[in-house]
Every structure is written in structure tokens, then in C-alpha cells.
Write an enzyme that holds these catalytic residues in place. Structure first.
Site, PDB file in Angstrom:
ATOM      1  N   ARG A 154      33.692  34.019  44.153  1.00  0.00           N
ATOM      2  CA  ARG A 154      34.417  34.764  43.119  1.00  0.00           C
ATOM      3  C   ARG A 154      33.839  36.142  42.854  1.00  0.00           C
ATOM      4  O   ARG A 154      34.202  36.796  41.876  1.00  0.00           O
ATOM      5  CB  ARG A 154      34.357  33.955  41.813  1.00  0.00           C
ATOM      6  CG  ARG A 154      35.085  32.666  41.854  1.00  0.00           C
ATOM      7  CD  ARG A 154      36.499  32.781  41.355  1.00  0.00           C
ATOM      8  NE  ARG A 154      36.584  33.261  39.990  1.00  0.00           N
ATOM      9  CZ  ARG A 154      37.481  34.122  39.552  1.00  0.00           C
ATOM     10  NH1 ARG A 154      38.359  34.652  40.366  1.00  0.00           N
ATOM     11  NH2 ARG A 154      37.512  34.475  38.270  1.00  0.00           N
ATOM     12  N   GLU A 179      42.760  36.513  41.816  1.00  0.00           N
ATOM     13  CA  GLU A 179      43.122  36.356  40.405  1.00  0.00           C
ATOM     14  C   GLU A 179      43.993  37.530  39.977  1.00  0.00           C
ATOM     15  O   GLU A 179      43.684  38.677  40.278  1.00  0.00           O
ATOM     16  CB  GLU A 179      41.833  36.326  39.551  1.00  0.00           C
ATOM     17  CG  GLU A 179      42.080  36.090  38.076  1.00  0.00           C
ATOM     18  CD  GLU A 179      40.780  35.991  37.272  1.00  0.00           C
ATOM     19  OE1 GLU A 179      39.725  36.435  37.770  1.00  0.00           O
ATOM     20  OE2 GLU A 179      40.825  35.468  36.146  1.00  0.00           O
ATOM     21  N   GLU A 219      36.288  26.268  38.451  1.00  0.00           N
ATOM     22  CA  GLU A 219      35.546  27.528  38.532  1.00  0.00           C
ATOM     23  C   GLU A 219      34.314  27.489  37.640  1.00  0.00           C
ATOM     24  O   GLU A 219      34.383  26.979  36.523  1.00  0.00           O
ATOM     25  CB  GLU A 219      36.497  28.640  38.076  1.00  0.00           C
ATOM     26  CG  GLU A 219      35.861  30.000  37.948  1.00  0.00           C
ATOM     27  CD  GLU A 219      36.877  31.040  37.517  1.00  0.00           C
ATOM     28  OE1 GLU A 219      38.100  30.817  37.675  1.00  0.00           O
ATOM     29  OE2 GLU A 219      36.449  32.088  37.006  1.00  0.00           O
ATOM     30  N   TRP A 250      28.897  31.141  26.804  1.00  0.00           N
ATOM     31  CA  TRP A 250      30.291  31.358  26.390  1.00  0.00           C
ATOM     32  C   TRP A 250      31.210  31.191  27.576  1.00  0.00           C
ATOM     33  O   TRP A 250      30.897  31.590  28.670  1.00  0.00           O
ATOM     34  CB  TRP A 250      30.451  32.786  25.827  1.00  0.00           C
ATOM     35  CG  TRP A 250      31.919  33.052  25.599  1.00  0.00           C
ATOM     36  CD1 TRP A 250      32.710  32.496  24.621  1.00  0.00           C
ATOM     37  CD2 TRP A 250      32.764  33.892  26.382  1.00  0.00           C
ATOM     38  NE1 TRP A 250      33.998  32.948  24.764  1.00  0.00           N
ATOM     39  CE2 TRP A 250      34.057  33.805  25.837  1.00  0.00           C
ATOM     40  CE3 TRP A 250      32.549  34.708  27.496  1.00  0.00           C
ATOM     41  CZ2 TRP A 250      35.145  34.491  26.367  1.00  0.00           C
ATOM     42  CZ3 TRP A 250      33.615  35.393  28.015  1.00  0.00           C
ATOM     43  CH2 TRP A 250      34.919  35.297  27.448  1.00  0.00           C
ATOM     44  N   ARG A 274      46.190  29.169  36.729  1.00  0.00           N
ATOM     45  CA  ARG A 274      45.005  28.668  36.031  1.00  0.00           C
ATOM     46  C   ARG A 274      45.445  28.162  34.673  1.00  0.00           C
ATOM     47  O   ARG A 274      46.177  28.853  33.959  1.00  0.00           O
ATOM     48  CB  ARG A 274      43.997  29.822  35.871  1.00  0.00           C
ATOM     49  CG  ARG A 274      42.671  29.393  35.288  1.00  0.00           C
ATOM     50  CD  ARG A 274      41.761  30.578  34.985  1.00  0.00           C
ATOM     51  NE  ARG A 274      41.916  31.006  33.606  1.00  0.00           N
ATOM     52  CZ  ARG A 274      40.999  31.724  32.940  1.00  0.00           C
ATOM     53  NH1 ARG A 274      39.886  32.122  33.537  1.00  0.00           N
ATOM     54  NH2 ARG A 274      41.211  32.070  31.696  1.00  0.00           N
ATOM     55  N   GLU A 308      31.698  35.101  39.675  1.00  0.00           N
ATOM     56  CA  GLU A 308      32.181  36.317  39.004  1.00  0.00           C
ATOM     57  C   GLU A 308      31.051  37.088  38.324  1.00  0.00           C
ATOM     58  O   GLU A 308      31.192  38.292  38.106  1.00  0.00           O
ATOM     59  CB  GLU A 308      33.310  36.004  38.013  1.00  0.00           C
ATOM     60  CG  GLU A 308      32.884  35.177  36.815  1.00  0.00           C
ATOM     61  CD  GLU A 308      34.036  34.868  35.860  1.00  0.00           C
ATOM     62  OE1 GLU A 308      35.104  34.469  36.333  1.00  0.00           O
ATOM     63  OE2 GLU A 308      33.858  35.040  34.648  1.00  0.00           O
ATOM     64  N   HIS A 360      33.775  28.027  32.931  1.00  0.00           N
ATOM     65  CA  HIS A 360      33.024  29.125  32.318  1.00  0.00           C
ATOM     66  C   HIS A 360      31.556  28.778  32.072  1.00  0.00           C
ATOM     67  O   HIS A 360      31.023  29.015  30.991  1.00  0.00           O
ATOM     68  CB  HIS A 360      33.713  29.584  31.030  1.00  0.00           C
ATOM     69  CG  HIS A 360      33.871  31.068  30.956  1.00  0.00           C
ATOM     70  ND1 HIS A 360      33.274  31.836  29.996  1.00  0.00           N
ATOM     71  CD2 HIS A 360      34.532  31.937  31.745  1.00  0.00           C
ATOM     72  CE1 HIS A 360      33.576  33.115  30.188  1.00  0.00           C
ATOM     73  NE2 HIS A 360      34.344  33.202  31.250  1.00  0.00           N
ATOM     74  N   TYR A 371      37.471  28.829  25.264  1.00  0.00           N
ATOM     75  CA  TYR A 371      37.490  29.910  26.252  1.00  0.00           C
ATOM     76  C   TYR A 371      38.883  29.998  26.888  1.00  0.00           C
ATOM     77  O   TYR A 371      39.478  28.975  27.247  1.00  0.00           O
ATOM     78  CB  TYR A 371      36.456  29.682  27.368  1.00  0.00           C
ATOM     79  CG  TYR A 371      36.794  30.562  28.538  1.00  0.00           C
ATOM     80  CD1 TYR A 371      36.497  31.922  28.491  1.00  0.00           C
ATOM     81  CD2 TYR A 371      37.523  30.088  29.622  1.00  0.00           C
ATOM     82  CE1 TYR A 371      36.899  32.773  29.504  1.00  0.00           C
ATOM     83  CE2 TYR A 371      37.924  30.925  30.640  1.00  0.00           C
ATOM     84  CZ  TYR A 371      37.611  32.269  30.570  1.00  0.00           C
ATOM     85  OH  TYR A 371      38.032  33.110  31.562  1.00  0.00           O
ATOM     86  N   ASP A 401      39.011  26.980  34.731  1.00  0.00           N
ATOM     87  CA  ASP A 401      37.737  27.695  34.584  1.00  0.00           C
ATOM     88  C   ASP A 401      36.858  26.962  33.577  1.00  0.00           C
ATOM     89  O   ASP A 401      37.231  26.801  32.416  1.00  0.00           O
ATOM     90  CB  ASP A 401      38.008  29.132  34.111  1.00  0.00           C
ATOM     91  CG  ASP A 401      36.809  30.043  34.273  1.00  0.00           C
ATOM     92  OD1 ASP A 401      35.688  29.531  34.446  1.00  0.00           O
ATOM     93  OD2 ASP A 401      36.997  31.270  34.224  1.00  0.00           O
TER      94      ASP A 401
END
Ligand code: EZ4
Ligand code: CO
Length: 402
Positions: free
Chosen positions: A283, A339, A236, A402, A147, A262, A212, A159, A210
Site C-alpha cells: 500500500r 484506492e 488492510e 487511531w 471498501r 500506507e 487501521h 475509523y 481497513d
């Protein structure tokens, strides 16, 4: 066999962990992770006050029944606090059952479907040269999937990029820090990052990224299209997923594979995403998603739609969750990738474990149960300390994801 007692172990070996230990009257115990980053004590209280009293005297082998008792029996369903508490109990019971039967947990989930599990590492840098250097370091460690996150010019604190060159760790002691975000600057920058990385490392390494939850669906669609020449393994969390329909729009515009989940705590968060084939990788994590019992069902549903797993594995998930993810992942047919964000040496010492990383792959080891224990004396030297995830604001001060 009966559940004789259960208690919580709170510790902070470089970061906070909440661990549930369930003891049986036959001397076998099981461990479950109950860590919810930045809201740890809410789950601890939920378990302590409302769950543990209901467990005493029950048959620890009745995992499905206990899961339903805690889920349906609470009347109030879902939510990260509830589902993390249920997950802790669930994983500890699977650990007990596998130890009692003297077999690694994966054997109770169908047995091994593969020899090793492809994992991805985290590379990051303050800028493109820094990110490339980090990617190369991970290639030297044998990683086949990486990643990549980088600082964005004109945006402080991106991030996934740590301060001061340390390993990235998604929690900070004290009150939440604030970082800035500019979608415009990011969207102009990200294709340049991946163009440069591909030029340096060639076509064979899997690259992941990612987002985020920071983009709208149409912004994510633009990003996915612009990254197509660099054939990412996945992008992601392109957009927040409360509105699952948003992913339809992304899908209509780009062939860049999509991973999300996630922050999901229930199968129902992923239901539309999976049955409409709007995502490629799920995820969800064992600790926040309700345990092995819940994730096995979600993974089996996903398999029908050719959606594979990519279980969350950041350092805020304890080695107990990492082990659980590896036992489940090695057993299911539709495992995709895991991950791998290594814990610090101190956290690894507090949670001695049998799972291993080697040459781009991990495996759960062959010890009975989960293959993880906890050194409570060492844990006791590192008491819980309040910590938070950062928050983010747009350049004009508006609070954003975030
Ligand atoms: O920000 O686990 O893909 N990994 C991530 C993580 C999350 C943290 C939040 O606690 O997005 O770094
Ligand atoms: Co993520």
C-alpha cells in the site's frame, strides 16, 4: 536543460496540500506533491531550507542521481518528512522529463500494461443498514470494488465513518479530536457487517476493509479467519508493521489476503513482508515513500514474490500524487488495485487534471507529463490552516492506534 528555480505552493481547498513547482531554464515546469497530513509545514521547511538550494543549476533529467544526492547526501536517511520531500522533487522531475519528451509519463516507466486500472471506492455508514446503503450507491456509480467501514455499536466515532453523513476526510482543522476504541466490540461486530453486506450485494463485488493498525497479530488472525466466508479482496493494516515479523503469525492462521504499507516511507519497511510473502498487496504511496523512483523499485521487488500494488489514494494525497500513482500503476505488471477517494470539487478545480474515472476503472489520460496543473490564483484564495488527524483511546483511556 537546467533547474532554474523551485518554490512551494501551500493551499487548503477543503484540506491542506503542499505542492512543489520546479521551473527549468527552458520554460518547462514540473509539479510534485509534498503533503504529509497533519505535519505539512515540516516538509515545507525541509524543502525550502535544505533541498531547494541544492537543486538550482542541476540537470533535471538526472533523476536517479538527484534522488541519491538527496537520500544518501543528507546522511540522515528515511523518515516521513525526508521521504516526502524527496518524493516531491522526484515526481516533479519525472513530470518535467515526460513533458520535455512530449509523452505521458507512463511511457517512461515501461508503457501501458493494461487499458484501465481497477479502483476501489469508500463506502461507510453509522451502522450496518447505513453501510449497505452506501455500498449500493457506489455500485450504482459503477464501482467493482468497495471498501466497507461501519460504526461499531458501543464505540463512538469509528475509523472511516464521517460525522454528519459527509464524505470521509482524514483531517480536521483545530486540535486533534479523540475517538474511542474497543477491540472486543469490533471483533464481535465485523463478521456480522460483512455477512450482511454479502447477503445484500452477492458474491461478485470485491469487498475490502481497513483495520487501521488497531489489532494485535493474534486478534487480526481471528478477524481474518472469521471473515473468510465473505472472501474479502483484502484486510488492510491489520496490525502496526514496525515489527514486520508480526505478519507471520497472521499468515499462519488465515487465507484472507493482507494489504499494508500506507505509512511506510522506505522499501525497507516492506522488505521482510514481501520476501516472506506475508502480504499480498503493498500500500505504499508515492508521496510518502520517496517518489516514483523509489516506488518503481519497491514494486519490481514485490513482483518477484507475486505481491501486487494497492497504492494509497486517500484525499490527503493531492491530485499530483493520484496522477503519479496512475502513471506508475498502469505501467507495472504487478498492479493490483488503486484506492479512489475522490477529492472535493474545489480541490479538483485547484488541480485541473487529465486522469479519469469510468465504470470502476481509472486511467491517467494521455497528456504529456503527469497531466496535472495547478490554478495558483484559486489556490491563493484558500490559505493553509493547521489540521490534525484524530487520536484514539481505549475505553479505559489508554492511548491507542487511531
Ligand atoms: O487514514 O490517509 O486507507 N486509507 C486510510 C486513510 C488514512 C489517511 C491518513 O492521512 O487509511 O484514510
Ligand atoms: Co488505510
Amino acid at each position: 536543460m537546467k533547474i532554474a528555480s523551485a518554490r512551494l505552493i501551500l493551499c487548503s481547498p477543503d484540506r491542506n496540500f503542499v505542492t512543489l513547482r520546479i521551473e527549468t531554464d527552458e520554460g518547462i515546469y514540473g509539479l510534485g506533491d509534498a503533503t504529509l497530513n497533519g505535519r505539512e509545514l515540516a516538509v515545507a521547511a525541509y524543502l525550502e531550507e535544505h533541498v531547494i538550494p541544492c537543486l538550482i543549476g542541476r540537470d533535471p533529467f538526472a533523476i536517479e542521481d538527484i534522488w541519491q544526492y538527496l537520500y544518501r547526501g543528507a546522511y540522515w536517511r528515511r523518515g516521513p518528512v525526508t521521504m516526502s520531500a524527496i518524493a516531491a522533487v522526484d515526481v516533479a522531475l519525472w513530470d518535467i522529463k515526460a513533458k520535455a519528451l512530449d509523452t505521458p509519463l507512463y511511457n517512461l516507466l515501461g508503457g501501458k500494461s493494461r487499458q484501465g486500472m481497477l479502483v476501489y471506492a469508500h463506502a461507510n455508514g453509522a451502522d450496518i443498514p447505513g453501510a449497505i446503503e452506501s455500498v449500493k450507491r457506489h455500485i450504482d456509480q459503477g464501482y467493482l470494488a468497495i471498501r466497507v467501514q461501519s460504526g461499531v455499536p458501543g464505540v463512538n466515532a469509528s475509523y472511516g465513518v464521517p460525522k454528519g453523513g459527509k464524505a470521509y476526510e482524514p483531517a480536521e482543522r483545530g486540535l486533534p479530536s479523540e475517538s474511542l476504541w474497543s477491540t472486543e466490540r469490533y471483533l464481535n461486530f465485523a463478521p456480522k457487517l460483512f455477512e450482511a453486506v454479502r447477503m445484500e450485494v452477492g458474491e461478485d463485488i470485491h469487498l475490502l476493509h481497513d483495520l487501521h493498525h488497531r489489532l494485535t497479530p493474534i486478534e487480526a488472525a481471528r478477524l481474518g479467519k472469521s471473515l473468510e466466508p465473505y472472501h474479502l479482496f483484502w484486510m488492510e493494516d491489520p496490525t502496526p508493521a514496525e515489527n514486520q515479523d508480526g505478519f507471520r503469525l497472521i499468515r499462519q492462521h488465515t487465507t484472507t489476503p493482507v494489504a499494508t504499507g500506507e505509512v511506510f516511507n522506505s522499501f525497507w519497511d516492506a522488505h521482510d513482508l514481501i520476501r516472506n510473502q506475508w502480504i499480498d498487496y503493498l500500500r505504499m504511496t508515492i508521496v510518502h515513500g520517496g517518489g516514483i523512483t523509489a516506488l518503481k523499485k519497491a514494486a519490481d521487488f514485490a513482483a518477484v514474490y507475486q505481491v501486487r500494488t494497492g497504492f494509497h489514494g486517500a484525499t490527503d494525497l493531492s491530485p499530483v500524487t493520484m496522477a503519479a500513482a496512475l502513471h506508475l500503476g498502469i505501467a507495472i505488471h504487478n498492479f493490483g488495485i488503486q484506492e479512489h477517494m475522490p477529492h472535493t470539487p474545489l480541490a479538483d478545480q485547484v488541480f485541473p487534471h487529465h486522469y479519469r474515472y469510468e465504470g470502476g476503472y481509472m486511467d491517467p489520460g494521455d497528456a504529456p507529463g503527469l497531466g496535472v496543473s495547478i490554478d495558483e490564483d484559486l489556490a491563493g484564495q484558500y490559505p493553509y490552516q493547521r489540521a490534525y488527524l484524530p487520536v484514539a483511546r481505549k475505553l479505559d483511556g489508554t492511548l491507542t492506534d487511531w
